[in-house]
Design a protein around this motif. Structure first.
Motif, PDB file in Angstrom:
ATOM      1  N   GLY A 218       0.808  -1.216   0.000  1.00 40.48           N
ATOM      2  CA  GLY A 218       0.000   0.000   0.000  1.00 40.48           C
ATOM      3  C   GLY A 218       0.838   1.261   0.000  1.00 40.48           C
ATOM      4  N   GLY A 219       1.865   1.292   0.855  1.00 43.25           N
ATOM      5  CA  GLY A 219       2.696   2.490   0.936  1.00 43.25           C
ATOM      6  C   GLY A 219       3.474   2.767  -0.336  1.00 43.25           C
ATOM      7  N   ALA A 220       3.833   1.712  -1.086  1.00 40.25           N
ATOM      8  CA  ALA A 220       4.619   1.909  -2.302  1.00 40.25           C
ATOM      9  C   ALA A 220       3.825   2.531  -3.435  1.00 40.25           C
ATOM     10  CB  ALA A 220       5.192   0.561  -2.757  1.00 40.25           C
ATOM     11  N   LEU A 221       2.505   2.429  -3.400  1.00 43.78           N
ATOM     12  CA  LEU A 221       1.671   2.876  -4.524  1.00 43.78           C
ATOM     13  C   LEU A 221       1.265   4.344  -4.450  1.00 43.78           C
ATOM     14  CD1 LEU A 221      -0.697  -0.220  -4.852  1.00 43.78           C
ATOM     15  CD2 LEU A 221       0.964   0.544  -6.548  1.00 43.78           C
ATOM     16  N   VAL A 222       1.657   5.043  -3.397  1.00 41.06           N
ATOM     17  CA  VAL A 222       1.126   6.395  -3.146  1.00 41.06           C
ATOM     18  C   VAL A 222       1.599   7.419  -4.172  1.00 41.06           C
ATOM     19  CG1 VAL A 222       1.222   8.329  -1.518  1.00 41.06           C
ATOM     20  CG2 VAL A 222       0.709   6.019  -0.696  1.00 41.06           C
ATOM     21  N   ALA A 223       2.832   7.314  -4.646  1.00 38.38           N
ATOM     22  CA  ALA A 223       3.427   8.370  -5.469  1.00 38.38           C
ATOM     23  C   ALA A 223       2.681   8.547  -6.792  1.00 38.38           C
ATOM     24  CB  ALA A 223       4.888   8.054  -5.743  1.00 38.38           C
ATOM     25  N   ARG A 224       2.382   9.787  -7.140  1.00 36.33           N
ATOM     26  CA  ARG A 224       1.907  10.155  -8.481  1.00 36.33           C
ATOM     27  C   ARG A 224       3.008  10.972  -9.137  1.00 36.33           C
ATOM     28  NH1 ARG A 224      -1.836   8.297  -4.900  1.00 36.33           N
ATOM     29  NH2 ARG A 224      -3.978   8.311  -5.676  1.00 36.33           N
ATOM     30  N   GLY A 225       3.006  10.970 -10.470  1.00 41.81           N
ATOM     31  CA  GLY A 225       4.085  11.694 -11.132  1.00 41.81           C
ATOM     32  C   GLY A 225       3.817  11.954 -12.586  1.00 41.81           C
ATOM     33  N   GLU A 226       4.580  11.263 -13.462  1.00 42.00           N
ATOM     34  CA  GLU A 226       4.618  11.625 -14.870  1.00 42.00           C
ATOM     35  C   GLU A 226       3.275  11.525 -15.562  1.00 42.00           C
ATOM     36  OE1 GLU A 226       6.304   7.389 -14.420  1.00 42.00           O
ATOM     37  OE2 GLU A 226       6.323   9.276 -13.337  1.00 42.00           O
ATOM     38  N   PHE A 227       2.507  10.459 -15.297  1.00 41.42           N
ATOM     39  CA  PHE A 227       1.259  10.277 -16.040  1.00 41.42           C
ATOM     40  C   PHE A 227       0.153  11.192 -15.540  1.00 41.42           C
ATOM     41  CE2 PHE A 227       3.476   6.182 -16.553  1.00 41.42           C
ATOM     42  CZ  PHE A 227       3.735   6.323 -17.901  1.00 41.42           C
ATOM     43  N   SER A 228       0.189  11.542 -14.267  1.00 40.04           N
ATOM     44  CA  SER A 228      -0.753  12.543 -13.768  1.00 40.04           C
ATOM     45  C   SER A 228      -0.525  13.882 -14.467  1.00 40.04           C
ATOM     46  CB  SER A 228      -0.603  12.698 -12.253  1.00 40.04           C
ATOM     47  OG  SER A 228      -0.928  11.499 -11.586  1.00 40.04           O
TER      48      SER A 228
ATOM     49  N   VAL B 145       4.560  13.277  -4.899  1.00 41.05           N
ATOM     50  CA  VAL B 145       5.836  12.754  -5.380  1.00 41.05           C
ATOM     51  C   VAL B 145       6.912  12.898  -4.309  1.00 41.05           C
ATOM     52  CG1 VAL B 145       6.929  14.785  -6.428  1.00 41.05           C
ATOM     53  CG2 VAL B 145       7.158  12.548  -7.524  1.00 41.05           C
ATOM     54  N   VAL B 146       6.688  13.808  -3.358  1.00 40.45           N
ATOM     55  CA  VAL B 146       7.592  13.935  -2.215  1.00 40.45           C
ATOM     56  C   VAL B 146       7.191  12.974  -1.092  1.00 40.45           C
ATOM     57  CG1 VAL B 146       8.401  15.491  -0.402  1.00 40.45           C
ATOM     58  CG2 VAL B 146       8.204  16.312  -2.753  1.00 40.45           C
ATOM     59  N   ILE B 147       5.873  12.845  -0.852  1.00 42.33           N
ATOM     60  CA  ILE B 147       5.387  11.983   0.224  1.00 42.33           C
ATOM     61  C   ILE B 147       5.519  10.507  -0.150  1.00 42.33           C
ATOM     62  CG2 ILE B 147       3.295  11.293   1.478  1.00 42.33           C
ATOM     63  CD1 ILE B 147       2.415  14.144   1.485  1.00 42.33           C
ATOM     64  N   GLY B 148       5.418  10.173  -1.449  1.00 45.37           N
ATOM     65  CA  GLY B 148       5.426   8.783  -1.892  1.00 45.37           C
ATOM     66  C   GLY B 148       6.595   7.957  -1.373  1.00 45.37           C
ATOM     67  N   PRO B 149       7.851   8.401  -1.543  1.00 46.13           N
ATOM     68  CA  PRO B 149       8.966   7.625  -0.995  1.00 46.13           C
ATOM     69  C   PRO B 149       8.910   7.480   0.524  1.00 46.13           C
ATOM     70  CG  PRO B 149       9.749   9.164  -2.655  1.00 46.13           C
ATOM     71  CD  PRO B 149       8.310   9.503  -2.407  1.00 46.13           C
ATOM     72  N   LEU B 150       8.344   8.463   1.219  1.00 50.06           N
ATOM     73  CA  LEU B 150       8.234   8.375   2.678  1.00 50.06           C
ATOM     74  C   LEU B 150       7.197   7.329   3.083  1.00 50.06           C
ATOM     75  CD1 LEU B 150       8.362  12.182   3.582  1.00 50.06           C
ATOM     76  CD2 LEU B 150      10.233  10.534   3.578  1.00 50.06           C
ATOM     77  N   THR B 151       6.051   7.302   2.397  1.00 47.20           N
ATOM     78  CA  THR B 151       5.050   6.288   2.726  1.00 47.20           C
ATOM     79  C   THR B 151       5.554   4.891   2.384  1.00 47.20           C
ATOM     80  OG1 THR B 151       3.973   6.543   0.560  1.00 47.20           O
ATOM     81  CG2 THR B 151       3.145   7.895   2.371  1.00 47.20           C
ATOM     82  N   ALA B 152       6.332   4.767   1.299  1.00 48.75           N
ATOM     83  CA  ALA B 152       6.889   3.457   0.949  1.00 48.75           C
ATOM     84  C   ALA B 152       7.807   2.941   2.055  1.00 48.75           C
ATOM     85  CB  ALA B 152       7.652   3.550  -0.373  1.00 48.75           C
ATOM     86  N   ARG B 153       8.507   3.840   2.711  1.00 53.80           N
ATOM     87  CA  ARG B 153       9.464   3.438   3.743  1.00 53.80           C
ATOM     88  C   ARG B 153       8.804   3.223   5.104  1.00 53.80           C
ATOM     89  NH1 ARG B 153      15.075   4.255   4.018  1.00 53.80           N
ATOM     90  NH2 ARG B 153      14.950   5.481   2.102  1.00 53.80           N
ATOM     91  N   TYR B 154       7.824   4.069   5.448  1.00 56.73           N
ATOM     92  CA  TYR B 154       7.345   4.092   6.838  1.00 56.73           C
ATOM     93  C   TYR B 154       5.929   3.571   7.038  1.00 56.73           C
ATOM     94  CZ  TYR B 154      11.455   7.008   7.561  1.00 56.73           C
ATOM     95  OH  TYR B 154      12.746   7.485   7.611  1.00 56.73           O
ATOM     96  N   THR B 155       5.193   3.243   5.962  1.00 63.03           N
ATOM     97  CA  THR B 155       3.824   2.740   6.147  1.00 63.03           C
ATOM     98  C   THR B 155       3.819   1.423   6.915  1.00 63.03           C
ATOM     99  OG1 THR B 155       3.005   3.831   4.151  1.00 63.03           O
ATOM    100  CG2 THR B 155       1.735   1.970   4.962  1.00 63.03           C
TER     101      THR B 155
END
Length: 433
Positions: free
Chosen positions: A326-336, A364-374
């Motif tokens: 779940g935490g890894a999927l949070v980031a949005r970026g190029e396609f958005s 895109v800033v929060i995404g790597p943090l949620t991947a690590r800490y969720t």
């Protein structure tokens, strides 16, 4: 004189992007937010507005979108897409419902109308494959049990783009229902035909395109991609969809060689695309939409975590792996940004571009943090709210329990507070419930 100004401006942009990429690399996060900020600085209302090179940047941005989708198509074979579509479609439906609907609801609440609602639904729906792949590699999770679940969801999102982009293109063009239906029918027919040809004749196509000379391979693949993208756009389908289908049709050594040759070009023109999107966003227009963007980011971060958790649970992954998925999927970026860029170019809603920019910058800033800490946060919350099992009185249990018959195995009593899920190995498949 005009040519000299162009060279100075464009050279300054590339130099700035290179330096920003170095900064992002040292800080171990995606450079996309820095590229967007650079576009805001160079655009209207920014610190140093461009003049002579803006038209060239626009062409480079269009090439950037085409290369992004081409490289995405090279990651998958037609058989992979068909297999994922058959086995993982429930996760794709949940992903769409959980993450596209909040974006559509926000657009309607803001009074932007149904077309903007469809666009914003896509912005909040599609995760960033590039950012997520990089984060998984940095965290050393490529071989984890939950990673195939994450990749399956990303594949389904990418495949859905082949249907979604023609719909958005038709809506933004303002065509009628009949013309829009015809456009969608053409897009679906072409996509189905390409998948069929790729499955049946993929090796022949790759053999025809293949070349031992990197120069010839680069020219053939790039020329074919731009040609197909142009034809697709002429048919009101989408240049990006055409490039995506070309990538799917290529496989094997050709795909690997093309990926190696085009990766630097993709990175260059993709960076130019993010700058171009920022150029068309006035920095003064972001503060009024910052609160809605923040609220939307919080809601859809939660829904993406729920999506990954549900999909991983359906695949039998342990509780820790579910939280990681779940935490890894949070980031949005190029396609958005690609989807929002279509709407900005069409001029349907002035505030949609600033909202999408702020939204992507946040996630895109929060995404790597949620991947690590969720995972640790989720496990801590689960342990806190889990009700501990009552401890039996040992003496009373021994006195009242019937004596075990000869030959019967003894039943071990779990320790106080221990739950079955805690016995699952980290990242392993969970036992059947």
């Amino acid at each position: 004189m005009h040519g000299a100004v162009f060279l100075i401006e464009f050279g300054g942009i590339l130099l700035a992007l290179g330096l920003l990429g170095r900064v992002a690399g040292r800080m171990r996060f995606s450079p996309i937010p820095l590229y967007l900020l650079a576009g805001l600085a160079f655009g209207t209302g920014g610190l140093l507005p461009l003049g002579a090179s803006e038209e060239f940047v626009a062409i480079g941005a269009e090439i950037g979108v085409i290369l992004l989708l081409l490289m995405l198509g090279l990651e998958y074979t037609a058989s992979d897409l068909v297999t994922n579509l058959k086995t993982q479609y429930p996760a794709g439906i949940v992903d769409f419902c959980f993450n596209a609907l909040p974006g559509a609801a926000m657009a309607l609440l803001l009074g932007w109308g149904p077309v903007a609602a469809v666009v914003l639904a896509g912005v909040t729906w599609i995760s960033s494959s590039g950012v997520i792949a990089k984060v998984l590699g940095d965290l050393g999770r490529v071989g984890n049990r939950e990673t195939p679940v994450i990749l399956s969801i990303l594949v389904l999102e990418d495949l859905a783009m082949a249907v979604y982009l023609p719909i958005v293109t038709a809506l933004l063009a303002g065509v009628g229902l009949a013309a829009g239906s015809l456009t969608l029918a053409i897009a679906l027919s072409v996509a189905g035909l390409v998948l069929f040809i790729a499955v049946r004749f993929g090796r022949l196509i790759s053999r025809f395109v293949s070349s031992d000379d990197p120069e010839k391979l680069l020219l053939v693949v790039l020329g074919l991609t731009l040609l197909v993208a142009g034809i697709a756009q002429q048919l009101q389908v989408s240049a990006a969809v055409g490039a995506f289908l070309v990538g799917i049709a290529l496989s094997g050594e050709v795909a690997e060689g093309t990926h190696a040759l085009l990766s630097p070009l993709r990175d260059l023109f993709a960076a130019v695309f993010f700058v171009f999107f920022g150029l068309h966003t006035d920095p003064a227009s972001i503060p009024p939409v910052l609160l809605p963007a923040l609220a939307l980011a919080v809601v859809t971060a939660g829904t993406k975590i729920a999506t990954g958790y549900w999909a991983a649970r359906r695949a039998g992954i342990s509780v820790r792996g579910r939280w990681r998925a779940g935490g890894a999927l949070v980031a949005r970026g190029e396609f958005s940004i690609v989807i929002a860029g279509l709407a900005v170019t069409a001029g349907i809603e002035p505030e949609l571009g600033p909202l999408a920019t702020a939204y992507v910058l946040i996630l895109v800033v929060i995404g790597p943090l949620t991947a690590r800490y969720t995972e640790p946060v989720g496990m801590a919350l689960s342990a806190r709210f889990r009700k501990p099992a009552p401890a039996p009185d040992a003496a009373r249990a021994a006195a009242t329990a019937p004596a075990a018959k000869a030959g019967e195995p003894a039943v071990a009593i779990p320790a106080q507070g221990q739950a079955p899920a805690e016995a699952e190995a980290d990242g392993e498949l969970a036992p059947p419930r």
